[in-house]
Design an enzyme around this catalytic site. Structure first.
Site, PDB file in Angstrom:
ATOM      1  N   TYR A  56      92.998  95.625  16.354  1.00  0.00           N
ATOM      2  CA  TYR A  56      93.474  96.906  16.856  1.00  0.00           C
ATOM      3  C   TYR A  56      93.124  98.034  15.886  1.00  0.00           C
ATOM      4  O   TYR A  56      93.803  98.246  14.877  1.00  0.00           O
ATOM      5  CB  TYR A  56      94.990  96.875  17.081  1.00  0.00           C
ATOM      6  CG  TYR A  56      95.457  95.810  18.049  1.00  0.00           C
ATOM      7  CD1 TYR A  56      94.602  95.258  19.007  1.00  0.00           C
ATOM      8  CD2 TYR A  56      96.761  95.337  18.001  1.00  0.00           C
ATOM      9  CE1 TYR A  56      95.036  94.288  19.888  1.00  0.00           C
ATOM     10  CE2 TYR A  56      97.210  94.361  18.888  1.00  0.00           C
ATOM     11  CZ  TYR A  56      96.337  93.831  19.824  1.00  0.00           C
ATOM     12  OH  TYR A  56      96.776  92.867  20.693  1.00  0.00           O
ATOM     13  N   HIS A 142      93.993  84.528  18.331  1.00  0.00           N
ATOM     14  CA  HIS A 142      93.701  85.680  19.176  1.00  0.00           C
ATOM     15  C   HIS A 142      92.448  85.450  20.019  1.00  0.00           C
ATOM     16  O   HIS A 142      91.345  85.372  19.494  1.00  0.00           O
ATOM     17  CB  HIS A 142      93.509  86.918  18.287  1.00  0.00           C
ATOM     18  CG  HIS A 142      93.628  88.214  19.026  1.00  0.00           C
ATOM     19  ND1 HIS A 142      93.365  89.428  18.437  1.00  0.00           N
ATOM     20  CD2 HIS A 142      94.007  88.492  20.310  1.00  0.00           C
ATOM     21  CE1 HIS A 142      93.574  90.388  19.316  1.00  0.00           C
ATOM     22  NE2 HIS A 142      93.955  89.839  20.465  1.00  0.00           N
TER      23      HIS A 142
END
Length: 336
Positions: A56, A142
């Site tokens: 992010y 992830h």
């Protein structure tokens, strides 16, 4: 706000969690001041669970979240971050931006997929430094979609060892598909699955296999993407679904949902937010925000009463399959 313990761990999460991709300038720039105000508004709302990732904003989300929580007692909140993408300095020196990956930040680094044991350790060490923390509460694999075997053989055992050593409190996988996380539930001892976009009013794919598997094994599921990229906040032509323009059949279904919820005086976004809590495996719902106003609105929707007749009409209209679990006794009426 009520809390739930994740799987077989001792890690607790609030029913509402803050997704921090927006703090990493997801699609649009956010100032440091706005990012701080977002986290503070979440705290005022009662949120004590925060989810971030190196992905992010090339680490910006982690840095901003760590700064915002810096003066809070460490035992009062839960932070989850992710492994699988290492950030490597860009040899071009950061010229250009990272919008190709969805983040409005300078391209100072590039992402390298790495689900090796060493990659897990390096990723968590770097995350701890960016967050300014001494431990991670929840570590998630992830998006191992294209790296399933390596994630199972190498990354997962590394996380299991770290959990046994007390370096992390709980471990799991975060994805926007259901079959592979269901496999992790069957073949490993993960505590939690973060499932994005696959258990919503528009898409109940997670109900076929993943959620029953989690229930049977006493594991937890955190639901992200309940608004399906914003379509369930304001369905209209041009709205996005799974980060792309919504196909016409999906948009039409969202508009039908809007009609039903409107007849009961309930905002569609409130029904979308509360729907996942009907399943016993769901521990928390994770929503993103880039401003304090968005956080406060989400907190208000969590407390909004939902009449049972709304869920009944959704079934009659064919918008929910028979037997789909729905909230009983309106969670919004519980003490915050």
């Amino acid at each position: 706000m009520r809390t739930t313990t994740l799987g077989g761990s001792t890690v607790e999460v609030t029913r509402l969690a803050l997704g921090c991709a927006g703090l990493g300038n997801l699609f649009h720039p956010v100032t440091d001041e706005a990012a701080l105000a977002t986290v503070e508004a979440a705290w005022e709302t009662g949120i004590r669970a925060f989810d971030t990732a190196p992905h992010y904003g090339l680490g910006l989300s982690e840095r901003r979240l760590g700064a915002a929580l810096h003066d809070r007692p460490r035992e009062t909140y839960t932070v989850s971050t992710k492994v699988g993408r290492l950030l490597v300095p860009n040899p071009e020196g950061g010229s250009g931006d990272d919008l190709a990956h969805g983040f409005a930040v300078p391209a100072t680094h590039r992402r390298v997929w790495d689900f090796t044991a060493d990659g897990v350790l390096r990723s968590l060490e770097a995350s701890l430094e960016r967050l300014g923390l001494d431990r991670i509460d929840v570590a998630l694999l992830h998006d191992p979609d294209d790296h399933a075997e390596q994630a199972l053989r190498e990354a997962y055992p590394a996380l299991e060892r770290l959990r046994a050593e007390g370096v992390v409190g709980a471990i799991g996988v975060g994805m926007n598909q259901s079959p592979l996380p269901a496999r992790f539930l069957r073949e490993t001892d993960i505590d939690v699955v973060l499932l994005a976009g696959r258990y919503t009013l528009l898409d109940q794919d997670g109900l076929a296999e993943l959620l029953p598997e989690a229930t049977a094994r006493g594991r937890s599921v955190v639901i992200g993407g309940v608004f399906n990229s914003g379509l369930l906040t304001a369905p209209r032509p041009g709205a996005t679904y799974d980060y792309a323009p919504a196909p016409r059949p999906v948009l039409d279904r969202a508009l039908r949902l809007l009609e039903v919820t409107g007849r009961h005086g309930v905002p569609l976004r409130a029904a979308a937010l509360l729907f996942p809590f009907g399943h016993p495996a769901v521990a928390s719902v994770l929503t993103g925000a880039r401003s304090l106003e968005e956080v406060r609105d989400t907190g208000e929707q969590l407390r909004r009463p939902i009449p049972d007749a709304l869920w009944d009409e959704l079934r009659v209209e064919g918008l929910l399959a028979p037997g789909t679990p729905v909230p009983v006794g309106t969670p919004s009426q519980e003490p915050s």
